[in-house]
Design a protein around this motif. Structure first.
Motif, PDB file in Angstrom:
ATOM      1  N   ALA B 267     -54.544  32.402 -41.611  1.00  0.00           N
ATOM      2  CA  ALA B 267     -55.978  32.580 -41.836  1.00  0.00           C
ATOM      3  C   ALA B 267     -56.788  32.178 -40.601  1.00  0.00           C
ATOM      4  O   ALA B 267     -58.002  31.984 -40.698  1.00  0.00           O
ATOM      5  CB  ALA B 267     -56.413  31.770 -43.043  1.00  0.00           C
ATOM      6  N   ALA B 268     -56.138  32.024 -39.440  1.00  0.00           N
ATOM      7  CA  ALA B 268     -56.793  31.669 -38.176  1.00  0.00           C
ATOM      8  C   ALA B 268     -57.361  30.251 -38.178  1.00  0.00           C
ATOM      9  O   ALA B 268     -58.219  29.905 -37.379  1.00  0.00           O
ATOM     10  CB  ALA B 268     -57.883  32.678 -37.801  1.00  0.00           C
ATOM     11  N   GLN B 269     -56.882  29.433 -39.091  1.00  0.00           N
ATOM     12  CA  GLN B 269     -57.340  28.045 -39.206  1.00  0.00           C
ATOM     13  C   GLN B 269     -56.406  27.148 -38.389  1.00  0.00           C
ATOM     14  O   GLN B 269     -55.190  27.287 -38.471  1.00  0.00           O
ATOM     15  CB  GLN B 269     -57.289  27.649 -40.689  1.00  0.00           C
ATOM     16  N   THR B 270     -56.986  26.259 -37.577  1.00  0.00           N
ATOM     17  CA  THR B 270     -56.157  25.280 -36.873  1.00  0.00           C
ATOM     18  C   THR B 270     -55.902  24.107 -37.816  1.00  0.00           C
ATOM     19  O   THR B 270     -56.382  24.104 -38.956  1.00  0.00           O
ATOM     20  CB  THR B 270     -56.859  24.735 -35.614  1.00  0.00           C
ATOM     21  N   GLY B 271     -55.207  23.105 -37.339  1.00  0.00           N
ATOM     22  CA  GLY B 271     -54.942  21.919 -38.157  1.00  0.00           C
ATOM     23  C   GLY B 271     -56.197  21.124 -38.460  1.00  0.00           C
ATOM     24  O   GLY B 271     -56.204  20.269 -39.345  1.00  0.00           O
ATOM     25  N   HIS B 286     -45.324  34.687 -37.936  1.00  0.00           N
ATOM     26  CA  HIS B 286     -44.967  36.098 -38.081  1.00  0.00           C
ATOM     27  C   HIS B 286     -45.233  36.512 -39.535  1.00  0.00           C
ATOM     28  O   HIS B 286     -44.896  35.775 -40.464  1.00  0.00           O
ATOM     29  CB  HIS B 286     -43.470  36.216 -37.748  1.00  0.00           C
ATOM     30  N   ALA B 287     -45.820  37.698 -39.736  1.00  0.00           N
ATOM     31  CA  ALA B 287     -46.197  38.113 -41.094  1.00  0.00           C
ATOM     32  C   ALA B 287     -44.984  38.237 -42.023  1.00  0.00           C
ATOM     33  O   ALA B 287     -45.064  37.899 -43.197  1.00  0.00           O
ATOM     34  CB  ALA B 287     -46.954  39.433 -41.037  1.00  0.00           C
ATOM     35  N   LEU B 288     -43.871  38.747 -41.492  1.00  0.00           N
ATOM     36  CA  LEU B 288     -42.705  38.977 -42.340  1.00  0.00           C
ATOM     37  C   LEU B 288     -41.712  37.814 -42.312  1.00  0.00           C
ATOM     38  O   LEU B 288     -40.966  37.601 -43.246  1.00  0.00           O
ATOM     39  CB  LEU B 288     -41.967  40.254 -41.900  1.00  0.00           C
ATOM     40  N   TYR B 289     -41.700  37.083 -41.197  1.00  0.00           N
ATOM     41  CA  TYR B 289     -40.746  35.981 -41.027  1.00  0.00           C
ATOM     42  C   TYR B 289     -41.546  34.738 -40.635  1.00  0.00           C
ATOM     43  O   TYR B 289     -41.574  34.344 -39.470  1.00  0.00           O
ATOM     44  CB  TYR B 289     -39.702  36.332 -39.951  1.00  0.00           C
ATOM     45  N   PRO B 290     -42.229  34.127 -41.631  1.00  0.00           N
ATOM     46  CA  PRO B 290     -43.238  33.102 -41.319  1.00  0.00           C
ATOM     47  C   PRO B 290     -42.693  31.866 -40.611  1.00  0.00           C
ATOM     48  O   PRO B 290     -43.464  31.093 -40.039  1.00  0.00           O
ATOM     49  CB  PRO B 290     -43.816  32.727 -42.692  1.00  0.00           C
ATOM     50  N   PRO B 319     -59.108  38.514 -45.407  1.00  0.00           N
ATOM     51  CA  PRO B 319     -58.830  39.949 -45.538  1.00  0.00           C
ATOM     52  C   PRO B 319     -57.326  40.229 -45.456  1.00  0.00           C
ATOM     53  O   PRO B 319     -56.565  39.387 -44.992  1.00  0.00           O
ATOM     54  CB  PRO B 319     -59.552  40.569 -44.334  1.00  0.00           C
ATOM     55  N   SER B 320     -56.928  41.409 -45.922  1.00  0.00           N
ATOM     56  CA  SER B 320     -55.506  41.746 -45.914  1.00  0.00           C
ATOM     57  C   SER B 320     -54.980  41.784 -44.482  1.00  0.00           C
ATOM     58  O   SER B 320     -55.735  41.911 -43.528  1.00  0.00           O
ATOM     59  CB  SER B 320     -55.288  43.097 -46.575  1.00  0.00           C
ATOM     60  N   VAL B 321     -53.684  41.694 -44.362  1.00  0.00           N
ATOM     61  CA  VAL B 321     -53.055  41.543 -43.049  1.00  0.00           C
ATOM     62  C   VAL B 321     -52.514  42.876 -42.555  1.00  0.00           C
ATOM     63  O   VAL B 321     -51.518  43.368 -43.060  1.00  0.00           O
ATOM     64  CB  VAL B 321     -51.885  40.547 -43.147  1.00  0.00           C
ATOM     65  N   LEU B 387     -45.263  50.765 -42.242  1.00  0.00           N
ATOM     66  CA  LEU B 387     -45.292  49.302 -42.117  1.00  0.00           C
ATOM     67  C   LEU B 387     -46.471  48.713 -42.883  1.00  0.00           C
ATOM     68  O   LEU B 387     -46.336  47.677 -43.533  1.00  0.00           O
ATOM     69  CB  LEU B 387     -45.347  48.893 -40.640  1.00  0.00           C
ATOM     70  N   ASN B 388     -47.622  49.362 -42.818  1.00  0.00           N
ATOM     71  CA  ASN B 388     -48.780  48.841 -43.545  1.00  0.00           C
ATOM     72  C   ASN B 388     -48.572  48.908 -45.055  1.00  0.00           C
ATOM     73  O   ASN B 388     -49.146  48.117 -45.797  1.00  0.00           O
ATOM     74  CB  ASN B 388     -50.059  49.577 -43.144  1.00  0.00           C
ATOM     75  N   ALA B 389     -47.740  49.876 -45.502  1.00  0.00           N
ATOM     76  CA  ALA B 389     -47.459  49.992 -46.936  1.00  0.00           C
ATOM     77  C   ALA B 389     -46.249  49.144 -47.335  1.00  0.00           C
ATOM     78  O   ALA B 389     -45.778  49.227 -48.472  1.00  0.00           O
ATOM     79  CB  ALA B 389     -47.219  51.458 -47.297  1.00  0.00           C
TER      80      ALA B 389
END
Lengths: 106, 410
Positions: B267-271, B286-290, B319-321, B387-389
């Motif tokens: 979510a672009a939030q730092t610590g 990473h979106a798929l491999y966090p 918002p969606s990724v 990929l988006n789907a």
């Protein structure tokens, strides 16, 4: 400076002026015209600045190039005969008064 | 009374996106963009493409018109870098080089990245350029008309884009690559090989496995590059295109976690709850491999993280990724990349002999994770759609380059 008349996806007219040599996309983005997303900033890479050129200007703007046509085929909104990616329309003095409708989905 | 408003540090796509997204979401507090750059926020991709080429004038680089910021009550301060920043639980304060003190409730770091240097003797000679900021590109553009021979150190996107522009200006170009491929780890060997052939066809000399030992000059201007194999290559300009280092100085002052970039969540939030960060200065899961942290240097990522950062400030749902994508123009070639190919274990090349059109699909554990496409918007768009789907494309059927990829999305 050439003037452009946009019709936004909500049907509102917005007029902006932009320098000769700039693109229609650039004019829209710099002035915050709603509906033009332009994710790639004019790189002909994303098909999110899709517009329908008013028929009376279609000859003056010319047709889409090959790469542009292929990008347009996969654009979110329906393809029409005067569909263009607005990053590929460069403003000339001849295009003063150009009218374009912004495609509803980008 | 607690301070109010958001201070956005930086002058690129992420900075503008945070400011405009905040206003669109109904944020009524002050917004202040402070950039060290001499002009209002501008786009960098053309610096090594259309701007360098002379096709795009400087005003074409501006992301927004000055009126745009005024209408949205976004204050923009240029040419005054922030040197100190501190935060507590309610907000913080920053101090600029010209001793301006700026209070804020929320801080957005979009500090970008700086060109990496190679640290060899002679690197500060006149005629040695990097291509990161407008000032770099201005200087390089001014040097092109009188240049005849150029050495480009590096084999990434910026290096190769510049090589293509220089060739169009009839400048002799030698590219020195440290490794044995082009575009480094960003692409698999078939795509690298494609670009090797393409740049050779443009007349560029490519040399692999070469380190630079030093840069030689005469009267303060570069004359050549000394290489690790004992050679000296004559040059009247040298471009160093060996990547970037994220600008994390302010993040360090705030004790934020740094790991090859400012660490943010999805979510672009730092610590620190007061501070968000977006763009080239960040690393994110990473979106798929966090469990894998990635640094994504692209316009699309700056926009995406910028929107998320604004949502985080508003306390809105994020918002969606979208899947990351990227492009590079090199002469008559347009490369479009979608997804992240890291960790791939299978590739499928699609190429009709004799055609320029090319694409390469990357699979990881049987799943489509990325694609490279050259002059091939159809395959790019199909892979992006898949990929988006969160869908995939059957690799065996995709091996036939005449089959439409779009028809294979499942």
């Amino acid at each position: 400076m050439p003037q452009i008349k946009f019709i936004t996806p909500t049907g509102d007219p917005v007029e902006v002026e932009s320098r000769t040599g700039s693109t229609v996309m650039e004019a829209a983005v710099k002035h915050g015209v709603p509906g033009i997303v332009a994710e790639c900033g004019g790189g002909l890479s994303c098909a999110t600045c899709h517009v329908y050129v008013a028929p009376e200007f279609a000859d003056a703007t010319g047709a889409a190039g090959d790469f542009e046509s292929e990008m347009l085929e996969d654009a979110e909104s329906e393809l029409r005969p005067t569909s263009r990616l607005s990053c590929q329309i460069t403003l000339t003095d001849q295009l003063d008064g150009l009218a374009v409708e912004i495609a509803p989905e980008q | 009374m607690a301070a109010e408003g958001t201070l956005i540090v930086g002058g690129g796509e992420a900075a503008v996106t945070i400011g405009t997204s905040l206003r669109e979401a109904g944020y009524t507090e002050p917004i202040h963009i402070v950039t060290k750059e001499p002009i209002p926020p501008y786009q960098r991709p053309p610096l090594s493409k259309g701007y360098l080429d002379g096709k795009l004038p400087e005003e074409g680089l501006y992301l927004r018109d000055i009126e745009f910021y005024k209408e949205r009550e976004i204050t923009v301060t240029v040419g005054d870098p922030i040197k100190k920043v501190s935060v507590d639980k309610d907000g913080g304060e920053a101090e600029t080089v010209s001793n301006r003190h700026l209070k804020f409730a929320r801080l957005a770091l979009t500090t970008g990245a700086s060109a990496r240097h190679i640290g060899v003797p002679g690197q500060h000679l006149n005629g040695v350029f990097t291509v990161r900021d407008l000032s770099d590109a201005r200087n390089l553009r001014a040097a092109l008309p009188s240049a005849r021979r150029a050495v480009i150190v590096g084999s990434g996107f910026v290096a190769l884009e510049a090589a293509a522009v220089l060739r169009q200006h009839q400048i002799e170009v030698t590219v020195l690559a440290r490794g044995h491929s082009l575009l480094g780890r960003a692409v698999a060997p078939p795509t690298s090989n494609y670009f090797v052939a393409a740049h050779q066809a443009m007349g560029t000399t490519l040399r692999f496995g070469i380190n630079v030992r030093g840069i030689e000059g005469d009267n303060g201007w570069v004359t050549g590059v000394k290489t690790s194999d004992g050679d000296t290559i004559a040059a009247d300009i040298v471009i160093i295109g060996v990547g970037v280092e994220p600008n994390v100085e302010l993040a360090k002052q705030l004790d934020l976690e740094i790991d090859h970039g400012i660490v943010v969540d999805r979510a672009a939030q730092t610590g620190n709850p007061i501070v968000v960060a977006a763009g080239d200065c960040t690393v994110q899961p990473h979106a798929l491999y966090p469990e894998e942290m990635v640094r994504i240097e692209s316009v699309q990522n700056a926009l995406d993280q910028g929107r998320k950062a604004a949502a985080a400030i508003m306390g809105h749902e994020r918002p969606s990724v979208p899947v990351p994508w990227f492009w590079s123009d090199q002469g008559h070639l347009k490369l479009q990349i979608v997804g992240l190919s890291s960790g791939y274990d299978h590739i499928v090349e699609r190429r009709v002999p004799g055609e320029k059109r090319y694409s390469l699909l990357y699979y990881r554990a049987g799943r489509l994770v990325a694609a490279d496409a050259v002059n091939n918007p159809k395959d790019f768009n199909a892979a992006k759609k898949a990929l988006n789907a969160e869908a995939t494309i059957d690799p065996e059927a995709a091996a036939d380059p005449l089959t439409s990829l779009k028809s294979l999305i499942t």
